[in-house]
Design an enzyme around this catalytic site. Structure first.
Site, PDB file in Angstrom:
ATOM      1  N   GLY A  66      -7.413   5.584   5.720  1.00 45.23           N
ATOM      2  CA  GLY A  66      -7.424   4.525   4.717  1.00 45.23           C
ATOM      3  C   GLY A  66      -8.584   4.576   3.749  1.00 45.23           C
ATOM      4  O   GLY A  66      -8.745   3.680   2.917  1.00 45.23           O
TER       5      GLY A  66
ATOM      6  N   ASP B 186      -1.510  -1.064   6.270  1.00 42.44           N
ATOM      7  CA  ASP B 186      -1.568  -0.374   7.557  1.00 42.44           C
ATOM      8  C   ASP B 186      -2.994  -0.191   8.063  1.00 42.44           C
ATOM      9  O   ASP B 186      -3.260  -0.373   9.237  1.00 42.44           O
ATOM     10  CB  ASP B 186      -0.870   0.984   7.476  1.00 42.44           C
TER      11      ASP B 186
ATOM     12  N   ASP C 101       0.870  -1.163   0.000  1.00 39.25           N
ATOM     13  CA  ASP C 101       0.000   0.000   0.000  1.00 39.25           C
ATOM     14  C   ASP C 101       0.917   1.226   0.000  1.00 39.25           C
ATOM     15  O   ASP C 101       2.139   1.103   0.174  1.00 39.25           O
ATOM     16  CB  ASP C 101      -0.887  -0.038   1.237  1.00 39.25           C
TER      17      ASP C 101
ATOM     18  N   SER D  36      -5.423   5.609  -3.473  1.00 39.00           N
ATOM     19  CA  SER D  36      -5.255   6.970  -3.990  1.00 39.00           C
ATOM     20  C   SER D  36      -5.538   7.041  -5.484  1.00 39.00           C
ATOM     21  O   SER D  36      -5.306   6.062  -6.210  1.00 39.00           O
ATOM     22  CB  SER D  36      -3.832   7.466  -3.748  1.00 39.00           C
TER      23      SER D  36
ATOM     24  N   ASP E  21       0.013   5.109   1.356  1.00 44.33           N
ATOM     25  CA  ASP E  21      -0.094   5.969   2.534  1.00 44.33           C
ATOM     26  C   ASP E  21      -0.098   5.145   3.813  1.00 44.33           C
ATOM     27  O   ASP E  21      -0.873   4.202   3.953  1.00 44.33           O
ATOM     28  CB  ASP E  21      -1.362   6.818   2.449  1.00 44.33           C
TER      29      ASP E  21
END
Length: 211
Positions: free
Chosen positions: A43, A163, A8, A107, A10
């Site tokens: 997220g 995350d 991932d 994103s 961010d």
């Protein structure tokens, strides 16, 4: 046998979520929008966020989003300021060990491209995919299944580094082994669905290099 590691963006490669949250709060305050009842957007994707802000009026929703973009037009995200220092060395070590790598983020692709350019990470991924290119966003598995297909690997041949609770759920639903990176700015985020947790990306290396 593990053949690929999929990341991932961010929270995993850069600690950017706190800045996104700050910008939204600034905008909401300036617009007189009461965000006290909004859920945690950690997220989340843009569509989910702005549907929460304006669930009924599509034109108003689009207007708010455009106003948000314009509000920070002259304050672009300086991605280089948020990149974890161990990100590049860890990626290079994983690739040197013979594993394929991919980036699978919620994103928009334009934001992903800006990040890759700022970090000079373009050559460190075999494949890059945005959730906006898929039918469903995380926590659905679409973005990860897309990445697995592009790499030519089965879910059981992949480690995903995530995350957020939504991202972890998406990767688990896709059938991958999931390692959750702890996020300094959000230390209490729920990562209980992950198979294991690490403090920095260097924590991925013992697992892949031992295989």
């Amino acid at each position: 046998m593990i053949k690929a590691v999929v990341f991932d963006k961010d929270g995993v490669l850069l600690d950017s979520e706190a800045e996104y949250d700050r910008r939204r709060k600034v905008f909401f305050a300036e617009q007189g929008i009461d965000d006290s009842a909004f859920p945690d957007f950690y997220g989340s994707n843009n569509d989910e966020i702005w549907r929460t802000v304006e669930p009924v009026d599509e034109a108003r929703r689009a207007e708010l989003f455009e106003n948000f973009i314009q509000r920070f037009k002259n304050e672009p995200m300086v991605y280089a300021d948020y990149i974890y220092p161990e990100a590049e060395p860890a990626l290079r070590a994983i690739r040197k060990a013979g594993y394929m790598t991919a980036l699978a983020s919620s994103s928009p692709h334009a934001y992903i491209d800006k990040f890759l350019a700022a970090a000079a990470f373009d050559a460190l991924f075999d494949y890059v995919v945005s959730g906006e290119e898929c039918a469903r966003h995380k926590p659905f598995p679409d973005v990860y299944l897309n990445a697995f297909s592009a790499l030519g690997v089965e879910p059981g041949e992949v480690i995903v580094v995530e995350d957020s609770p939504k991202g972890i759920a998406a990767a688990k639903a896709a059938g991958a082994y999931v390692i959750a990176r702890k996020v300094p700015s959000f230390p209490d985020i729920d990562q209980t669905l992950a198979d294991e947790r690490i403090t920095t990306l260097e924590g991925v290396l013992p697992r892949v290099l031992a295989l």
